[in-house]
Design a protein around this motif. Structure first.
Motif, PDB file in Angstrom:
ATOM      1  N   TYR A  62      -4.796   3.172   0.766  1.00 21.33           N
ATOM      2  CA  TYR A  62      -5.997   3.012  -0.694  1.00 21.33           C
ATOM      3  C   TYR A  62      -5.953   4.175  -1.302  1.00 21.33           C
ATOM      4  N   SER A 101      -9.396  -5.458   8.349  1.00 24.15           N
ATOM      5  CA  SER A 101      -9.420  -3.432   7.171  1.00 24.15           C
ATOM      6  C   SER A 101     -10.649  -4.020   6.588  1.00 24.15           C
ATOM      7  N   ALA A 116      -6.660   2.351   7.924  1.00 23.78           N
ATOM      8  CA  ALA A 116      -6.734   0.253   7.808  1.00 23.78           C
ATOM      9  C   ALA A 116      -8.304  -0.065   8.503  1.00 23.78           C
ATOM     10  N   THR A 156      -0.631  -4.938   2.818  1.00 27.16           N
ATOM     11  CA  THR A 156      -2.264  -5.365   2.938  1.00 27.16           C
ATOM     12  C   THR A 156      -1.967  -7.089   2.497  1.00 27.16           C
ATOM     13  N   ASP A 170       1.003  -1.432  -0.014  1.00 26.06           N
ATOM     14  CA  ASP A 170       0.015  -0.358  -0.268  1.00 26.06           C
ATOM     15  C   ASP A 170       0.989   1.258  -0.323  1.00 26.06           C
ATOM     16  N   ILE A 226      -8.353  -9.632   5.616  1.00 27.71           N
ATOM     17  CA  ILE A 226      -8.037  -8.172   4.873  1.00 27.71           C
ATOM     18  C   ILE A 226      -6.944  -7.686   6.321  1.00 27.71           C
ATOM     19  N   HIS A 227      -6.139  -7.829   6.437  1.00 29.00           N
ATOM     20  CA  HIS A 227      -5.508  -6.806   7.194  1.00 29.00           C
ATOM     21  C   HIS A 227      -3.700  -6.435   6.368  1.00 29.00           C
ATOM     22  N   THR A 228      -3.873  -4.933   7.323  1.00 29.54           N
ATOM     23  CA  THR A 228      -3.117  -4.162   6.489  1.00 29.54           C
ATOM     24  C   THR A 228      -2.364  -3.615   7.150  1.00 29.54           C
TER      25      THR A 228
END
Lengths: 154, 288
Positions: free
Chosen positions: B167, B73, B134, B39, B33, B82-84
């Motif tokens: 993002y 996130s 996030a 991510t 990102d 989903i993990h940032t």
């Protein structure tokens, strides 16, 4: 013409609530001005004899440093002002200001305004009361920026 | 005579024990990102979907390295986890080095997330700073997929510099969609940046919402959240309608170990999202 400037100033957040006769006094030092996107409005170290009241568009306030080029430390937009350097000797710009898009402003002749403030301390005090919160807010912004809150911390 | 108070720990029951054991998960996709921020999309190795609420977090384990709390996130529909992650320590560094197909451990979801239901029929003001976007992205996904249930929705986002904005393509899409109002600012920028420079609290002045009917959700560094919350109260949003996502060192994630204690709250269990009404007195305590 002064009536037009007075009307524009009275609608601006900075002058909101100011008595019409005081607005007229300020408007006698005022002139409408336009800048196209990318145009520099003032340069660091030049004489600060203008106070800008923004009506439309955005302006980037920048400082250049060798090897890093120009960095923008603040942007101001419609409803805001810049150029409070006109109030304090030696009346020099301490940054460059550049229009980010087509920008419309009322520019106040600072020499004229300073004379009026000296002659009429009520006017001077009224303007000072309006400039002071802006300076305090910008000092606060500067402190927060200095903290670099979003910097990666291990 | 001194009185010694003995704190009796609550017993760990079977359910708690199950929550302490990571399940196997696999990295499905990876996306960079921003510098040091990645991510990861993960799926459970057993194929069982994980249901979660926006604002909750998972404990992710990199085998042989350790475990870290990471907020979720993605969209809260269970289909995609989903993990940032920002590379700030040994575990997060190892997490950001995982590639599609790699295995990791996952416990969760944990915590109390954003009060989405309470935001129904209200204006929603989302204020994010840095990586704080996030855990709020889940809210944005939810709001956008149930748009008619909410009033005016506004995202105010501050980042350190333009390249750190998370993002970016989604933000551009949200802006164009006109479903939500979006305002961005960065702390500083070079001359190529055409947007605002300043701090996120400045964006609050220009945001349009009905203070009496607004729910605000704020996430970012604690100092930023303190000033944002104060600015929102100044704009006459009630403190009980302002929610902050707090961050402390989560370890057990089930309210036993006390690492994440913040006053009377264990943030892993009672938070991480709490109302400003509750947090305001605690935020004044420098030692917490």
């Amino acid at each position: 013409m002064a009536a037009e400037q007075a009307s524009m100033l009275s609608q601006h957040a900075f002058f909101k609530g100011l008595a019409p006769e005081v607005i007229d006094l300020v408007a006698s030092c005022a002139q409408e001005i336009e800048f196209s996107a990318g145009q520099y409005i003032c340069h660091e170290a030049d004489q600060a004899d203008q106070f800008y009241v923004l009506l439309q568009g955005h302006v980037a306030l920048q400082i250049s440093s060798p090897g890093r080029g120009a960095r923008t430390f603040l942007t101001v937009g419609a409803g805001e002002v810049f150029g409070v350097n006109w109030l304090v000797a030696p009346y020099r710009w301490t940054y460059d200001a550049k229009a980010l898009d087509d920008t419309k402003a009322v520019v106040l002749n600072a020499v004229c305004l300073r004379h009026k403030c000296e002659a009429d301390h009520d006017l001077g005090f009224e303007l000072m009361k309006r400039v002071m919160p802006i300076l305090i807010e910008r000092l606060h912004i500067c402190r927060i920026q200095l903290l670099d809150l979003y910097l990666k911390q291990n | 005579m001194s009185i010694i108070a003995i704190h009796k720990c609550s017993p760990i029951d079977t359910l708690d024990m199950q929550q302490m054991v990571p399940k196997l998960a696999r990295v499905k996709s990876y996306f960079s990102d921003a510098p040091d921020v990645s991510t990861l999309e993960v799926e459970m190795a057993d194929g069982v979907p994980v249901n979660y609420a926006p604002g909750q977090f998972n404990m992710l384990t990199v085998f042989g390295v350790g475990e870290a709390a990471i907020s979720i996130s993605g969209a809260p529909n269970g289909a995609r986890l989903i993990h940032t992650i920002r590379d700030v320590g040994a575990v997060s560094h190892a997490l950001t080095r995982l590639k599609p197909g790699d295995l990791l451990g996952l416990r969760g979801p944990f915590g109390i997330g954003w009060p989405i239901r309470a935001a129904h029929s209200k204006d929603v003001l989302i204020v994010a700073g840095g990586l704080g976007l996030a855990p709020l992205r889940s809210v944005l996904y939810h709001v956008l997929s149930h748009r008619v249930k909410f009033g005016v929705v506004t995202l105010l986002y501050g980042a350190r510099q333009p390249e750190d904005i998370l993002y970016q393509s989604e933000i551009a899409y949200w802006r164009e969609s006109c479903e939500i109002n979006v305002a961005l600012t960065v702390d500083h920028a070079d001359v190529k940046w055409p947007g605002r420079v300043g701090v996120v609290t400045q964006l609050i002045d220009q945001a349009k919402f009905d203070p009496q009917n607004t729910l605000a959700m704020v996430c970012g560094p604690e100092v930023m959240m303190r000033f944002v919350a104060a600015a929102l109260v100044e704009r006459e949003i009630d403190a009980e309608n302002i929610f902050l996502s707090m961050e402390r060192n989560m370890k057990c994630a089930i309210g036993h170990c006390g690492h994440c204690q913040f006053g009377p709250n264990f943030l892993c269990r009672d938070g991480p999202v709490l109302s400003y009404e509750k947090l305001r007195p605690l935020l004044k305590v420098k030692e917490l």
